[in-house]
Design a protein around this motif. Structure first.
Motif, short mmCIF file in Angstrom:
data_model
loop_
_atom_site.label_atom_id
_atom_site.label_comp_id
_atom_site.label_asym_id
_atom_site.label_seq_id
_atom_site.Cartn_x
_atom_site.Cartn_y
_atom_site.Cartn_z
N PHE A 173 0.88 -1.25 0.10
CA PHE A 173 -0.12 0.01 -0.10
C PHE A 173 0.88 1.37 -0.07
CE2 PHE A 173 -2.13 3.55 2.26
CZ PHE A 173 -3.29 3.45 1.35
N LYS A 174 1.69 1.23 0.82
CA LYS A 174 2.69 2.41 0.88
C LYS A 174 3.59 2.73 -0.26
CE LYS A 174 3.11 2.63 6.06
NZ LYS A 174 4.22 2.29 7.21
N SER A 175 3.85 1.58 -0.93
CA SER A 175 4.52 1.87 -2.09
C SER A 175 4.06 2.11 -3.11
CB SER A 175 5.20 0.39 -2.38
OG SER A 175 6.02 0.28 -3.68
N GLU A 176 2.39 1.79 -3.53
CA GLU A 176 1.60 2.15 -4.32
C GLU A 176 1.17 3.60 -4.10
OE1 GLU A 176 -2.46 0.64 -6.79
OE2 GLU A 176 -1.37 -0.68 -5.20
N TYR A 177 0.84 4.15 -3.10
CA TYR A 177 0.02 5.26 -2.78
C TYR A 177 0.88 6.21 -2.13
CZ TYR A 177 -4.09 2.49 -4.04
OH TYR A 177 -5.10 1.77 -4.85
N GLY A 178 2.01 5.99 -1.58
CA GLY A 178 2.90 6.74 -0.94
C GLY A 178 2.21 7.47 0.31
N ILE A 179 1.39 7.13 1.05
CA ILE A 179 0.49 7.50 2.16
C ILE A 179 0.50 6.28 3.18
CG2 ILE A 179 -0.64 9.31 1.04
CD1 ILE A 179 -3.20 7.64 0.97
N ASP A 180 0.20 6.61 4.61
CA ASP A 180 -0.27 5.51 5.39
C ASP A 180 -1.52 5.04 5.16
OD1 ASP A 180 0.64 4.16 7.62
OD2 ASP A 180 -1.01 4.96 8.68
N SER A 181 -1.93 3.87 5.54
CA SER A 181 -3.41 3.32 5.36
C SER A 181 -4.39 4.20 5.84
CB SER A 181 -3.45 1.93 6.08
OG SER A 181 -3.07 1.88 7.25
N LEU A 210 -5.20 11.94 -4.27
CA LEU A 210 -3.96 11.28 -3.78
C LEU A 210 -3.02 12.45 -3.69
CD1 LEU A 210 -2.90 8.77 -2.45
CD2 LEU A 210 -1.95 8.28 -5.05
N PRO A 211 -2.74 13.12 -4.66
CA PRO A 211 -1.56 13.99 -4.52
C PRO A 211 -1.91 15.13 -3.37
CG PRO A 211 -2.01 13.88 -6.95
CD PRO A 211 -3.05 13.02 -6.11
N LEU A 212 -3.18 15.46 -3.24
CA LEU A 212 -3.41 16.49 -2.15
C LEU A 212 -3.29 15.86 -0.82
CD1 LEU A 212 -6.92 17.98 -3.77
CD2 LEU A 212 -4.72 19.11 -2.95
N VAL A 213 -3.68 14.52 -0.67
CA VAL A 213 -3.39 13.88 0.79
C VAL A 213 -1.96 13.63 1.00
CG1 VAL A 213 -3.95 11.95 2.15
CG2 VAL A 213 -5.67 12.85 0.60
#
Length: 298
Positions: A173-181, A210-213
Motif C-alpha cells: 500500500f505504502k509503495s503504491e500510494y505513498g501514504i499511510d493506510s 491522492l496528491p492532495l493527501v
C-alpha cells in the motif's frame, strides 16, 4: 509452533461476487440448482473459496462478517442518501444467503452480525483487537478497497485479481500510494464512492485526490491551509471550498468504525477452527455441492 492466523471474510462480498459471476446473462431457471430446487451457484463458489483459503494460508481462527439491513445501519439512519442507489437483491441470491448462514453454523464457522454496524466495522473492530492482543497475522478477504484503511504490519488484505489472488500488505500500500493506510480515508473523502453513494468533493478526481493527501496529509489540514494552497492546485481551490461540507460528510461515511464495544469481551478462542472434514463432506453432499476438500488438521 504454528503462528496463529485470523481470517476475516466479508461474507456478502464473497457470496455476491460468486453469484453474479455464475449467474451473468442467465434467467433464474438457468441458474444452478440442486435436485430439490435449491439454488446453489453462489454456495458452491463460497464454500470452495472458504476451504481453499483455510488450507492455503494456514488459518487457525476465522469469522464471517455480515451486514445488517441497509436501513438499520447507523450511516443510513443519519444520511438517507447513503447506498440509496443500490438495487434490490435477486431472490436466488437471498435464498442462498439464508442457506449459507444455516450451513456455516452447522459446520462450526463463527458468524458475526451487529446492528447498527456494517460488516466493515466488524472486520475493523476484530482486526484492531487481534493486532492489540496477539502477535499473529490477520487476513481480510474482500475486494472492497475501503478496507485498505485497516492495513498494518499484522493485517493484510487478500484481493482477487483476474487470474490470481494477492496478499496486499501495508508495504504494498505504502509503495503504491505513498501514504499511510489511515490516510486512505482522506483520499476517499475527496474522491467519494459512487457504489455507496458517497459524494466526495465534486470536481476533484483521482488525479488530484491522492496528491492532495500526500502533500497535506489529511482533509482537516488541507482546509486549514486552503488559503495558502500550492499553486499547482489552484484549479481545485474553488471546488474544494464549495465542497467542504460534502468532504467531511464523506470522510465520516468512509471511516470504518473499529471500536464496537460489544466485542470487547470476545475471546479469540471462540473463533478458533475445529472442523470435521467428514462432517463437512456430508453436509456438502446433502447440498449436492461438489467441493474439493483436503483440510489439514484444524
Amino acid at each position: 509452533m504454528k503462528q496463529d492466523t485470523l481470517l476475516l471474510i466479508d461474507g456478502f462480498n464473497l457470496l455476491s461476487r460468486g453469484y453474479f459471476a455464475t449467474a451473468y446473462n442467465k434467467t433464474e431457471d438457468q441458474i444452478q440448482k440442486s435436485s430439490k430446487g435449491q439454488y446453489t451457484n453462489a454456495l458452491r463458489i463460497f464454500f470452495q473459496k472458504l476451504f481453499n483459503l483455510i488450507n492455503d494460508h494456514g488459518i487457525t481462527h476465522l469469522a464471517v462478517a455480515w451486514d445488517v439491513k441497509r436501513e438499520d445501519t447507523s450511516r443510513r439512519q443519519k444520511y438517507d442518501f447513503y447506498k440509496a442507489s443500490r438495487n434490490e437483491l435477486p431472490l436466488p441470491l437471498i435464498q442462498q444467503y439464508e442457506t449459507l448462514k444455516e450451513v456455516l453454523n452447522m459446520i462450526g464457522i463463527k458468524q458475526l452480525e451487529m446492528s447498527p454496524y456494517e460488516a466493515d466495522d466488524i472486520i475493523g473492530t476484530l482486526s484492531t483487537k487481534w493486532t492489540k492482543e496477539t502477535q499473529g497475522s490477520c487476513l481480510i478477504y474482500s475486494n472492497d478497497k475501503d478496507l485498505l484503511q485497516l492495513l498494518n504490519q499484522q493485517t493484510s488484505q487478500i484481493i482477487a485479481k483476474k487470474k490470481e489472488e494477492i496478499i496486499y500488505t501495508i508495504n504494498h500500500f505504502k509503495s503504491e500510494y505513498g501514504i499511510d493506510s489511515k490516510q486512505w480515508i482522506d483520499v476517499k473523502a475527496l474522491l467519494g464512492d459512487k457504489s455507496d453513494n458517497i459524494p466526495g468533493c465534486p470536481g476533484v478526481g483521482e488525479k488530484s485526490a491522492l496528491p492532495l493527501v500526500q502533500e497535506y496529509h489529511s482533509v482537516e489540514e488541507l482546509f486549514e491551509k486552503i488559503d495558502q494552497l500550492d499553486k499547482k492546485y489552484n484549479r481545485y481551490k474553488k471546488k474544494l471550498t464549495e465542497g467542504r461540507e460534502s468532504v467531511f460528510i464523506s470522510k465520516e461515511l468512509a471511516t470504518i468504525f473499529c471500536e464496537i464495544t460489544d466485542f470487547d469481551m470476545l475471546n479469540f478462542q471462540e473463533l478458533k477452527l475445529a472442523l470435521s472434514q467428514d462432517h463437512i463432506l456430508a453436509v456438502m453432499e446433502e447440498l449436492e455441492l461438489k467441493i474439493k476438500l483436503n483440510l489439514k488438521a484444524v
